[in-house]
Design an enzyme around this catalytic site. Structure first.
Site, PDB file in Angstrom:
ATOM      1  N   ASN A   6      38.190  81.344  28.298  1.00  0.00           N
ATOM      2  CA  ASN A   6      38.368  80.062  27.918  1.00  0.00           C
ATOM      3  C   ASN A   6      38.171  78.902  28.713  1.00  0.00           C
ATOM      4  O   ASN A   6      39.148  78.601  29.726  1.00  0.00           O
ATOM      5  CB  ASN A   6      39.815  80.116  27.290  1.00  0.00           C
ATOM      6  CG  ASN A   6      40.088  78.787  26.594  1.00  0.00           C
ATOM      7  OD1 ASN A   6      39.279  77.783  26.508  1.00  0.00           O
ATOM      8  ND2 ASN A   6      41.541  78.537  26.401  1.00  0.00           N
ATOM      9  N   LYS A  37      38.102  75.971  28.476  1.00  0.00           N
ATOM     10  CA  LYS A  37      38.847  74.427  27.997  1.00  0.00           C
ATOM     11  C   LYS A  37      37.901  73.503  28.103  1.00  0.00           C
ATOM     12  O   LYS A  37      36.739  73.344  27.881  1.00  0.00           O
ATOM     13  CB  LYS A  37      39.844  74.257  28.947  1.00  0.00           C
ATOM     14  CG  LYS A  37      40.939  75.956  28.840  1.00  0.00           C
ATOM     15  CD  LYS A  37      42.186  75.643  29.242  1.00  0.00           C
ATOM     16  CE  LYS A  37      43.007  77.044  29.161  1.00  0.00           C
ATOM     17  NZ  LYS A  37      44.280  77.013  29.836  1.00  0.00           N
ATOM     18  N   HIS A  47      45.708  77.959  20.318  1.00  0.00           N
ATOM     19  CA  HIS A  47      46.034  78.112  21.541  1.00  0.00           C
ATOM     20  C   HIS A  47      47.302  77.179  21.805  1.00  0.00           C
ATOM     21  O   HIS A  47      47.291  76.077  21.128  1.00  0.00           O
ATOM     22  CB  HIS A  47      44.920  77.592  22.444  1.00  0.00           C
ATOM     23  CG  HIS A  47      45.099  77.705  23.766  1.00  0.00           C
ATOM     24  ND1 HIS A  47      45.691  76.857  24.582  1.00  0.00           N
ATOM     25  CD2 HIS A  47      44.670  78.806  24.805  1.00  0.00           C
ATOM     26  CE1 HIS A  47      45.836  77.393  25.848  1.00  0.00           C
ATOM     27  NE2 HIS A  47      45.143  78.372  25.986  1.00  0.00           N
ATOM     28  N   GLU A  85      47.968  75.035  23.910  1.00  0.00           N
ATOM     29  CA  GLU A  85      47.452  73.612  23.895  1.00  0.00           C
ATOM     30  C   GLU A  85      46.988  72.988  22.724  1.00  0.00           C
ATOM     31  O   GLU A  85      47.307  71.604  22.645  1.00  0.00           O
ATOM     32  CB  GLU A  85      46.336  73.588  25.127  1.00  0.00           C
ATOM     33  CG  GLU A  85      46.773  73.767  26.523  1.00  0.00           C
ATOM     34  CD  GLU A  85      45.733  74.237  27.287  1.00  0.00           C
ATOM     35  OE1 GLU A  85      44.389  74.515  26.844  1.00  0.00           O
ATOM     36  OE2 GLU A  85      46.107  75.163  28.407  1.00  0.00           O
ATOM     37  N   GLU A 125      50.135  84.911  24.587  1.00  0.00           N
ATOM     38  CA  GLU A 125      50.033  83.983  25.881  1.00  0.00           C
ATOM     39  C   GLU A 125      51.395  83.017  26.052  1.00  0.00           C
ATOM     40  O   GLU A 125      51.556  82.232  25.526  1.00  0.00           O
ATOM     41  CB  GLU A 125      48.759  83.052  25.733  1.00  0.00           C
ATOM     42  CG  GLU A 125      47.498  83.381  25.619  1.00  0.00           C
ATOM     43  CD  GLU A 125      46.536  82.569  25.729  1.00  0.00           C
ATOM     44  OE1 GLU A 125      45.569  82.983  26.885  1.00  0.00           O
ATOM     45  OE2 GLU A 125      46.468  81.360  25.493  1.00  0.00           O
ATOM     46  N   GLY A 175      48.125  78.456  33.140  1.00  0.00           N
ATOM     47  CA  GLY A 175      47.784  77.524  34.283  1.00  0.00           C
ATOM     48  C   GLY A 175      48.874  77.510  35.119  1.00  0.00           C
ATOM     49  O   GLY A 175      48.731  76.315  36.039  1.00  0.00           O
ATOM     50  N   SER A 211      47.668  82.855  33.509  1.00  0.00           N
ATOM     51  CA  SER A 211      47.417  83.208  35.130  1.00  0.00           C
ATOM     52  C   SER A 211      46.959  84.670  35.431  1.00  0.00           C
ATOM     53  O   SER A 211      47.468  85.146  36.364  1.00  0.00           O
ATOM     54  CB  SER A 211      48.733  82.921  35.784  1.00  0.00           C
ATOM     55  OG  SER A 211      49.026  81.394  35.624  1.00  0.00           O
TER      56      SER A 211
HETATM   57  P1  PGA Z   1      45.163  80.503  32.553  1.00  0.00           P
HETATM   58  O1  PGA Z   1      44.761  80.002  31.143  1.00  0.00           O
HETATM   59  O2  PGA Z   1      44.395  81.657  32.767  1.00  0.00           O
HETATM   60  O3  PGA Z   1      44.397  79.195  33.237  1.00  0.00           O
HETATM   61  O4  PGA Z   1      46.486  80.614  32.810  1.00  0.00           O
HETATM   62  C1  PGA Z   1      44.880  81.046  30.031  1.00  0.00           C
HETATM   63  C2  PGA Z   1      44.620  80.440  28.591  1.00  0.00           C
HETATM   64  O5  PGA Z   1      45.208  79.274  28.437  1.00  0.00           O
HETATM   65  O6  PGA Z   1      44.130  80.973  27.895  1.00  0.00           O
END
Ligand code: PGA
Length: 253
Positions: free
Chosen positions: A9, A11, A98, A100, A170, A176, A216
């Protein structure tokens, strides 16, 4: 047998040239180094989809994913992208829900149920994200929280449609942040998700559902996470922006 998948992803990262370059690097490494049939999905920003579709065309290793879509089929929704538009670019997977999107764009469980439906109607596979905040985990409410997300956005589906879904667990506190869930924490929640599916759709459907871990995930921890019996791969954010890291995660299977 359920499919193993590693999805990247991106983003809101990479301009077009950078995205094309990253895709070429990943494709070359995958061709040379990956000898198992893990599904690989790249989910770039919408405006790169067409160019990246051209680069990966004709290979069966990598599929194209989108990061979102609108819940309506078409119409006066300035700035939005429909499921049928994505389908017309050979997009096969659409990430939905997601954290976000839930947080910054107020996407509710009910809205996500509509998005799930339209993605399925257009013959694509939703990657449905669920997961709890740190506050919810500290209150030890993570299981009921995730179960409610599944219930409200997915459990209206027929058995036939449910079998097309991919789920990504997640935990928000791991996204992140560099703070990964331990493999035990991931396994515990994945087993719970599979149990919920089994209660609703039966053991066979539960056994065949792909459940990814996200948060992560990186080359150094992917092996341990993917070795858990109910973890079927990863949804990768930060580490999907570097070809070497992303391919090393794929190789962790
Ligand atoms: P990350 O993000 O691997 O940077 O923690 C995962 C995600 O948001 O799908």
């Amino acid at each position: 047998m359920r499919k193993q998948i590693v999805a990247g992803n991106w983003k809101m990262n990479k301009d077009l040239k950078e995205g094309e370059q990253l895709t070429r690097e990943i494709l070359e490494m995958v061709k040379k180094e990956v000898n198992h049939n893990t599904g690989i999905v790249l989910a770039p920003p919408f405006i790169h989809l067409n160019s990246i579709a051209e680069i990966i065309k004709g290979n069966s290793l990598i599929s194209l994913g989108a990061q979102n879509c609108h819940q309506q089929p078409s119409g006066a929704f300035t700035g939005e992208i429909s499921a049928s538009m994505l389908k017309s670019l050979d997009v096969q997977y659409v990430i939905l829900g997601h954290s976000e999107r839930r947080e910054h764009f107020q996407e509710s469980d009910e809205l996500l149920a509509q998005k799930i439906d339209i993605v399925l109607e257009n013959g694509m596979i939703p990657i449905f994200c669920c997961g709890e905040s740190l506050e919810t985990r500290e209150a030890n409410q993570q299981v009921s929280f995730v179960n409610s997300q599944l219930q409200k956005s997915l459990f209206h589906l027929s058995e036939q449609d449910f079998q097309k879904i991919v789920i990504a667990y997640e935990p928000i506190w791991a996204i992140g942040t560099g703070k990964t869930a331990t493999s035990d924490q991931a396994q515990e929640m994945h087993a719970n998700i599979r149990e919920q599916i089994s209660n609703k759709y039966g053991q066979r459907v539960a056994d065949d559902t792909t459940i990814l871990y996200g948060g992560s995930c990186k080359p150094s921890n992917a092996g341990e996470l993917f070795a858990q019996p109910d973890v079927d791969g990863g949804l990768i954010g930060g580490a999907s922006l570097k070809a070497r890291d992303f391919v090393d995660i794929i190789k962790a299977f």
